[in-house]
Design a protein around this motif. Structure first.
Motif, PDB file in Angstrom:
ATOM      1  N   ASP A   1       0.826  -1.203   0.000  1.00  0.00           N
ATOM      2  CA  ASP A   1       0.000   0.000   0.000  1.00  0.00           C
ATOM      3  C   ASP A   1       0.867   1.261   0.000  1.00  0.00           C
ATOM      4  O   ASP A   1       2.074   1.195   0.097  1.00  0.00           O
ATOM      5  CB  ASP A   1      -0.905  -0.003   1.239  1.00  0.00           C
ATOM      6  N   ASN A   2       0.213   2.431  -0.108  1.00  0.00           N
ATOM      7  CA  ASN A   2       0.989   3.664  -0.232  1.00  0.00           C
ATOM      8  C   ASN A   2       1.843   3.919   1.013  1.00  0.00           C
ATOM      9  O   ASN A   2       1.550   3.435   2.100  1.00  0.00           O
ATOM     10  CB  ASN A   2       0.070   4.857  -0.529  1.00  0.00           C
ATOM     11  N   ILE A   3       2.901   4.688   0.804  1.00  0.00           N
ATOM     12  CA  ILE A   3       3.922   4.876   1.832  1.00  0.00           C
ATOM     13  C   ILE A   3       3.331   5.429   3.124  1.00  0.00           C
ATOM     14  O   ILE A   3       3.646   4.971   4.224  1.00  0.00           O
ATOM     15  CB  ILE A   3       5.016   5.812   1.296  1.00  0.00           C
ATOM     16  N   LEU A   4       2.434   6.414   2.990  1.00  0.00           N
ATOM     17  CA  LEU A   4       1.940   7.092   4.171  1.00  0.00           C
ATOM     18  C   LEU A   4       1.124   6.156   5.055  1.00  0.00           C
ATOM     19  O   LEU A   4       1.214   6.213   6.281  1.00  0.00           O
ATOM     20  CB  LEU A   4       1.104   8.315   3.768  1.00  0.00           C
ATOM     21  N   PHE A   5       0.322   5.258   4.468  1.00  0.00           N
ATOM     22  CA  PHE A   5      -0.445   4.330   5.300  1.00  0.00           C
ATOM     23  C   PHE A   5       0.486   3.379   6.048  1.00  0.00           C
ATOM     24  O   PHE A   5       0.287   3.094   7.234  1.00  0.00           O
ATOM     25  CB  PHE A   5      -1.439   3.507   4.469  1.00  0.00           C
ATOM     26  N   MET A   6       1.503   2.874   5.357  1.00  0.00           N
ATOM     27  CA  MET A   6       2.421   1.938   6.006  1.00  0.00           C
ATOM     28  C   MET A   6       3.135   2.594   7.179  1.00  0.00           C
ATOM     29  O   MET A   6       3.301   1.993   8.247  1.00  0.00           O
ATOM     30  CB  MET A   6       3.434   1.416   4.992  1.00  0.00           C
ATOM     31  N   VAL A   7       3.529   3.843   7.001  1.00  0.00           N
ATOM     32  CA  VAL A   7       4.184   4.562   8.085  1.00  0.00           C
ATOM     33  C   VAL A   7       3.203   4.791   9.226  1.00  0.00           C
ATOM     34  O   VAL A   7       3.533   4.630  10.408  1.00  0.00           O
ATOM     35  CB  VAL A   7       4.764   5.890   7.571  1.00  0.00           C
ATOM     36  N   GLY A   8       1.962   5.172   8.891  1.00  0.00           N
ATOM     37  CA  GLY A   8       0.950   5.352   9.925  1.00  0.00           C
ATOM     38  C   GLY A   8       0.703   4.078  10.712  1.00  0.00           C
ATOM     39  O   GLY A   8       0.511   4.119  11.938  1.00  0.00           O
ATOM     40  N   LEU A   9       0.718   2.930  10.035  1.00  0.00           N
ATOM     41  CA  LEU A   9       0.550   1.649  10.719  1.00  0.00           C
ATOM     42  C   LEU A   9       1.700   1.408  11.694  1.00  0.00           C
ATOM     43  O   LEU A   9       1.487   0.932  12.821  1.00  0.00           O
ATOM     44  CB  LEU A   9       0.482   0.526   9.683  1.00  0.00           C
ATOM     45  N   ALA A  10       2.918   1.741  11.284  1.00  0.00           N
ATOM     46  CA  ALA A  10       4.065   1.586  12.182  1.00  0.00           C
ATOM     47  C   ALA A  10       3.892   2.438  13.436  1.00  0.00           C
ATOM     48  O   ALA A  10       4.247   2.013  14.545  1.00  0.00           O
ATOM     49  CB  ALA A  10       5.357   1.966  11.456  1.00  0.00           C
ATOM     50  N   PHE A  11       3.321   3.635  13.276  1.00  0.00           N
ATOM     51  CA  PHE A  11       3.103   4.502  14.429  1.00  0.00           C
ATOM     52  C   PHE A  11       2.066   3.910  15.369  1.00  0.00           C
ATOM     53  O   PHE A  11       2.210   3.971  16.600  1.00  0.00           O
ATOM     54  CB  PHE A  11       2.660   5.888  13.968  1.00  0.00           C
ATOM     55  N   SER A  12       1.008   3.340  14.824  1.00  0.00           N
ATOM     56  CA  SER A  12      -0.001   2.708  15.674  1.00  0.00           C
ATOM     57  C   SER A  12       0.586   1.531  16.441  1.00  0.00           C
ATOM     58  O   SER A  12       0.300   1.336  17.629  1.00  0.00           O
ATOM     59  CB  SER A  12      -1.188   2.228  14.816  1.00  0.00           C
ATOM     60  N   ILE A  13       1.418   0.743  15.771  1.00  0.00           N
ATOM     61  CA  ILE A  13       2.056  -0.403  16.426  1.00  0.00           C
ATOM     62  C   ILE A  13       2.977   0.073  17.546  1.00  0.00           C
ATOM     63  O   ILE A  13       2.924  -0.421  18.680  1.00  0.00           O
ATOM     64  CB  ILE A  13       2.838  -1.250  15.400  1.00  0.00           C
ATOM     65  N   GLY A  14       3.834   1.062  17.235  1.00  0.00           N
ATOM     66  CA  GLY A  14       4.751   1.567  18.245  1.00  0.00           C
ATOM     67  C   GLY A  14       4.034   2.201  19.419  1.00  0.00           C
ATOM     68  O   GLY A  14       4.401   1.981  20.582  1.00  0.00           O
ATOM     69  N   ALA A  15       2.994   2.986  19.123  1.00  0.00           N
ATOM     70  CA  ALA A  15       2.262   3.665  20.189  1.00  0.00           C
ATOM     71  C   ALA A  15       1.615   2.673  21.137  1.00  0.00           C
ATOM     72  O   ALA A  15       1.732   2.793  22.369  1.00  0.00           O
ATOM     73  CB  ALA A  15       1.196   4.584  19.572  1.00  0.00           C
ATOM     74  N   SER A  16       0.915   1.677  20.595  1.00  0.00           N
ATOM     75  CA  SER A  16       0.169   0.750  21.451  1.00  0.00           C
ATOM     76  C   SER A  16       1.096  -0.202  22.201  1.00  0.00           C
ATOM     77  O   SER A  16       0.797  -0.603  23.332  1.00  0.00           O
ATOM     78  CB  SER A  16      -0.836  -0.041  20.615  1.00  0.00           C
ATOM     79  N   ALA A  17       2.219  -0.558  21.605  1.00  0.00           N
ATOM     80  CA  ALA A  17       3.110  -1.525  22.247  1.00  0.00           C
ATOM     81  C   ALA A  17       4.020  -0.882  23.291  1.00  0.00           C
ATOM     82  O   ALA A  17       4.302  -1.495  24.329  1.00  0.00           O
ATOM     83  CB  ALA A  17       3.958  -2.227  21.186  1.00  0.00           C
ATOM     84  N   PHE A  18       4.496   0.347  23.035  1.00  0.00           N
ATOM     85  CA  PHE A  18       5.558   0.908  23.871  1.00  0.00           C
ATOM     86  C   PHE A  18       5.129   2.053  24.783  1.00  0.00           C
ATOM     87  O   PHE A  18       5.611   2.141  25.914  1.00  0.00           O
ATOM     88  CB  PHE A  18       6.712   1.403  22.981  1.00  0.00           C
ATOM     89  N   PHE A  19       4.297   2.961  24.300  1.00  0.00           N
ATOM     90  CA  PHE A  19       4.085   4.205  25.038  1.00  0.00           C
ATOM     91  C   PHE A  19       3.581   3.964  26.460  1.00  0.00           C
ATOM     92  O   PHE A  19       4.144   4.528  27.414  1.00  0.00           O
ATOM     93  CB  PHE A  19       3.136   5.120  24.259  1.00  0.00           C
ATOM     94  N   PRO A  20       2.528   3.175  26.682  1.00  0.00           N
ATOM     95  CA  PRO A  20       2.082   2.988  28.064  1.00  0.00           C
ATOM     96  C   PRO A  20       3.159   2.369  28.951  1.00  0.00           C
ATOM     97  O   PRO A  20       3.365   2.811  30.095  1.00  0.00           O
ATOM     98  CB  PRO A  20       0.866   2.057  27.916  1.00  0.00           C
ATOM     99  N   ALA A  21       3.854   1.340  28.449  1.00  0.00           N
ATOM    100  CA  ALA A  21       4.865   0.669  29.268  1.00  0.00           C
ATOM    101  C   ALA A  21       6.045   1.580  29.583  1.00  0.00           C
ATOM    102  O   ALA A  21       6.581   1.549  30.702  1.00  0.00           O
ATOM    103  CB  ALA A  21       5.346  -0.597  28.555  1.00  0.00           C
ATOM    104  N   LEU A  22       6.460   2.408  28.620  1.00  0.00           N
ATOM    105  CA  LEU A  22       7.585   3.312  28.858  1.00  0.00           C
ATOM    106  C   LEU A  22       7.213   4.424  29.831  1.00  0.00           C
ATOM    107  O   LEU A  22       7.953   4.710  30.784  1.00  0.00           O
ATOM    108  CB  LEU A  22       8.058   3.908  27.535  1.00  0.00           C
ATOM    109  N   VAL A  23       6.072   5.071  29.609  1.00  0.00           N
ATOM    110  CA  VAL A  23       5.685   6.205  30.456  1.00  0.00           C
ATOM    111  C   VAL A  23       5.411   5.749  31.884  1.00  0.00           C
ATOM    112  O   VAL A  23       5.902   6.356  32.852  1.00  0.00           O
ATOM    113  CB  VAL A  23       4.461   6.918  29.848  1.00  0.00           C
ATOM    114  N   LEU A  24       4.623   4.682  32.042  1.00  0.00           N
ATOM    115  CA  LEU A  24       4.352   4.200  33.393  1.00  0.00           C
ATOM    116  C   LEU A  24       5.616   3.625  34.031  1.00  0.00           C
ATOM    117  O   LEU A  24       5.801   3.716  35.247  1.00  0.00           O
ATOM    118  CB  LEU A  24       3.248   3.143  33.353  1.00  0.00           C
ATOM    119  N   GLY A  25       6.498   3.054  33.224  1.00  0.00           N
ATOM    120  CA  GLY A  25       7.749   2.536  33.774  1.00  0.00           C
ATOM    121  C   GLY A  25       8.632   3.629  34.343  1.00  0.00           C
ATOM    122  O   GLY A  25       9.396   3.398  35.287  1.00  0.00           O
ATOM    123  N   ILE A  26       8.546   4.824  33.791  1.00  0.00           N
ATOM    124  CA  ILE A  26       9.348   5.957  34.262  1.00  0.00           C
ATOM    125  C   ILE A  26       8.657   6.699  35.403  1.00  0.00           C
ATOM    126  O   ILE A  26       9.305   7.123  36.365  1.00  0.00           O
ATOM    127  CB  ILE A  26       9.646   6.918  33.089  1.00  0.00           C
TER     128      ILE A  26
END
Length: 683
Positions: free
Chosen positions: A562-587
């Protein structure tokens, strides 16, 4: 480095000479074009000279030191780390795709600008200084130390590979796009030409080589981005400051939209597309019989053409149509449903450029507003959680430099993002005034040249020989790359833009590739499989993984996803859901523990991926399955809150982490703690 300030001064001098030399190189090519240098040769020179520059820096920066390979020796000055981060950040999506998204979406596309820039505020406030004080090499390193061992590390490793790989495929696809157009080679060959450049930059010197290459790439990409739009600004307004004057051109576009959207020919074409959509709906309802009727009709037409001595072109076109016809009723249903949705999209007038949250009804406007906010949220949080960006803050000399580095990153990114809306407006003015409404027999040359690589399509649906807006299909990725040709600028400007797009894609690909290979070699092999591995063996494993990942990513990109922008947006959704809560609460929350973090990361990631598969057509999903009509690119809007909630509830329901882990949180959070707290557990 014994004298950091002298090192920084020397770097500034080197890169000042480099920038001046590159500008002279571009001017020399412009003079060469004036005296007859062919565009074909200019494209080759831009491609191979810039790749040679990056390869040269990569070779000169080779190292076998672990600290240099993983974190550039932790001695990168804040300003240069900001430039490298900006280059790492401004991928093919930003350079190639952002202006195109703003072109098609208008106001709605500003979600990308505000989300991506706002994300660096979260990086500065919530993550960068604390991760730098923690030290070590990777994001899974922090998760393993904070959440007591290898379970959280391995979950973080899996999410790192998934998010980075999706992002990496998009960058390599962008490399193939640029090389295939500007060097006139096959798309697949272009992929591997760019891949060679990526590997030379990262293979020999790791983060050290990638950092200094990315600084060089930033110089090229920002010059390449600004030059065409400055020239266009001067051409259209007489003032070479596009960021300040594009508003006047936007007013002209609004007036043109009023005339264009209400023209009888435009209304006729959109009605024909609506009829086409209804035809596909009828064929879908009549399956499987309609498929057989379609096949018999094509066979009869082909026989009639052959008997009637029709042109070879008509016969070949009918043969191709018959060959591409779905073989089964299920295939036909999927293919015809996509065609029906596409026809419905063509039947609707595009949104007016300056209209916020467009919609025919208040309900549609509310859906547009909700998607705008959801996308902005996901991009902000994803920015603050992508491993290849957070890794860059391990390379600064200290915590203060990490904070300054984020500020410099914002400044260097701002230079491009504040210009992207102007790019979109000027390109739209050129298309609306000089392309739409033209005779098909005298269309500009760029239409045919970009049509050959599949980024421009024209269909004379009403057979009047005039190009209507609805009959012109431009891929999102073509706007920036084709704007110099659209505006009639010298070809050397097109070559410069191609070099910039290549620099943007290569710089991000370098960082992503290094992130994946380092995670596999450091977090999987060294931390889990073989903790006694020697330095030499760790580097060998990292480089071998780098090669494997690069080849696999190039193979996936060759399938033209698919187009570049959607693929990049998908990567952001994956990174946000997997890491952000664990990193912020971990700190910021000592009570967060291993069961909570593991459950939160897994559940948040699972819900995000489920939603994408459920709603995106690439995976066979449909927006009819969407929750609250949220687009799949914003899937992380469901995963992030669920991740936070899961970590909190599970942590409260289970045992708190031991005192040594809570001491690690204090050490990371509070700068006044003495250095001996650095002996807190790291694995």
């Amino acid at each position: 480095m014994s004298n950091p300030s002298a090192f920084a001064r020397r770097l500034r001098r080197y890169y000042a000479w480099y920038t001046g030399t590159f500008l002279l190189f571009v001017i020399g090519l412009a003079i060469g074009e004036y005296y007859g240098l062919s565009s074909h040769l200019i494209g080759h020179i831009f491609l191979f000279v810039t790749i040679a520059i990056y390869a040269g820096i990569g070779v000169m920066s080779r190292t076998s030191d672990v600290s240099e390979y993983y974190v550039a020796g932790r001695r990168v000055p804040a300003m240069f780390n900001g430039m490298a981060t900006a280059a790492d950040w401004m991928s093919a999506a930003s350079f190639i795709g952002l202006a195109g998204t703003l072109y098609f979406s208008g106001f709605e596309g500003l979600a990308f600008v505000t989300g991506w820039t706002g994300g660096f505020v979260l990086v500065a406030l919530l993550l960068a200084p604390y991760l730098r004080k923690f030290g070590q090499y990777t994001i899974p390193d922090f998760l393993g130390a904070r959440y007591e061992g290898n379970v959280a590390r391995l979950v973080g490793l899996g999410a790192t590979i998934l998010a980075s790989f999706v992002y990496l495929v998009a960058q390599i696809y962008g490399v193939g796009l640029v090389t295939s157009r500007f060097v006139s080679i096959e798309f697949e060959i272009g992929l591997f030409v760019g891949l060679a450049g990526i590997l030379v930059c990262s293979f020999l010197g790791g983060m050290r080589a990638v950092t200094w290459t990315q600084v060089a790439q930033y110089v090229i990409l920002i010059i390449a981005y600004l030059v065409p739009v400055v020239i266009l600004s001067y051409k259209l307004t007489g003032i070479p400051i596009p960021q300040a004057v594009y508003g006047t051109v936007l007013q002209q576009i609004s007036e043109r939209e009023q005339d264009l959207f209400e023209a009888p020919s435009e209304i006729e074409v959109r009605s024909l597309y609506r009829l086409r959509a209804e035809g596909y709906a009828a064929k879908i309802d009549a399956l499987p019989g309609s498929l057989e009727v379609e096949r018999r009709a094509l066979i009869e037409r082909l026989n009639a053409l052959r008997l009637g001595n029709a042109s070879a072109r008509d016969i070949a076109l009918t043969e191709r149509t018959l060959r591409d016809l779905p073989r089964t009723a299920d295939e036909a249903r999927v293919q015809w449903e996509k065609a029906r949705i596409d026809a419905l999209e063509r039947a609707r007038p595009p949104p007016r450029h300056a209209q916020a949250h467009p919609g025919a009804t208040p309900e549609e406007s509310a859906v547009a507003r909700n998607n705008f906010l959801a996308l902005m949220f996901v991009l902000m949080v994803g920015t603050a959680a992508l491993p290849h960006i957070l890794m860059r803050y391990y390379t600064t000399p200290g915590v203060t430099d990490a904070r300054k580095s984020v500020l410099w990153s914002l400044f260097f990114i701002f230079l491009l993002y504040v210009t992207a809306p102007a790019y979109a407006v000027f390109a739209k003015w050129e298309v609306y005034h000089n392309v739409v409404g033209s005779s098909l027999s005298i269309l500009p040359e760029w239409v045919a040249s970009w049509g050959k690589v599949g980024l421009v399509r024209i269909e004379d649906l009403n057979a009047d020989g005039i190009l209507q807006l609805a009959e012109l299909r431009l891929n999102t990725d073509v706007i920036v790359l084709a704007t110099p040709e659209i505006a009639g600028l010298p070809y050397v400007v097109s070559g410069l833009v191609a070099a910039g797009g290549l620099a943007a894609a290569l710089s991000t690909a370098d960082g992503l590739l290094l992130t994946i290979s380092n995670a596999l070699s450091h977090d999987l092999y060294y931390k889990v499989i073989n903790p006694a591995a020697t330095t030499h063996r760790r580097l060998v494993i990292s480089k071998s993984q780098l090669l494997v990942v690069a080849v696999v990513a190039a193979w996936v990109a060759s399938l033209r996803p698919d187009n570049i922008l959607f693929m990049v947006g998908l990567a952001f959704s994956i990174g946000a859901s997997a890491f952000f809560p664990a990193l912020v609460l971990g700190i910021f929350w000592k009570r967060a523990n291993r069961p909570g973090a593991v459950a939160g990361m897994l559940l948040g990631l699972a819900v995000t991926l489920y939603y994408v598969v459920r709603t995106h057509s690439f995976f066979g999903g449909s927006m009819s399955n969407a929750w609250f009509d949220i687009n799949p690119i914003s899937a992380g809007v469901f995963g992030v809150p669920l991740g936070f909630l899961t970590i909190v509830l599970v942590s409260l329901a289970t045992r708190p982490p031991p005192q040594e882990i809570q001491d690690l949180v204090d050490y990371v959070r509070y700068p006044q703690l003495p250095p001996d707290h650095d002996r807190s557990p790291r694995s």
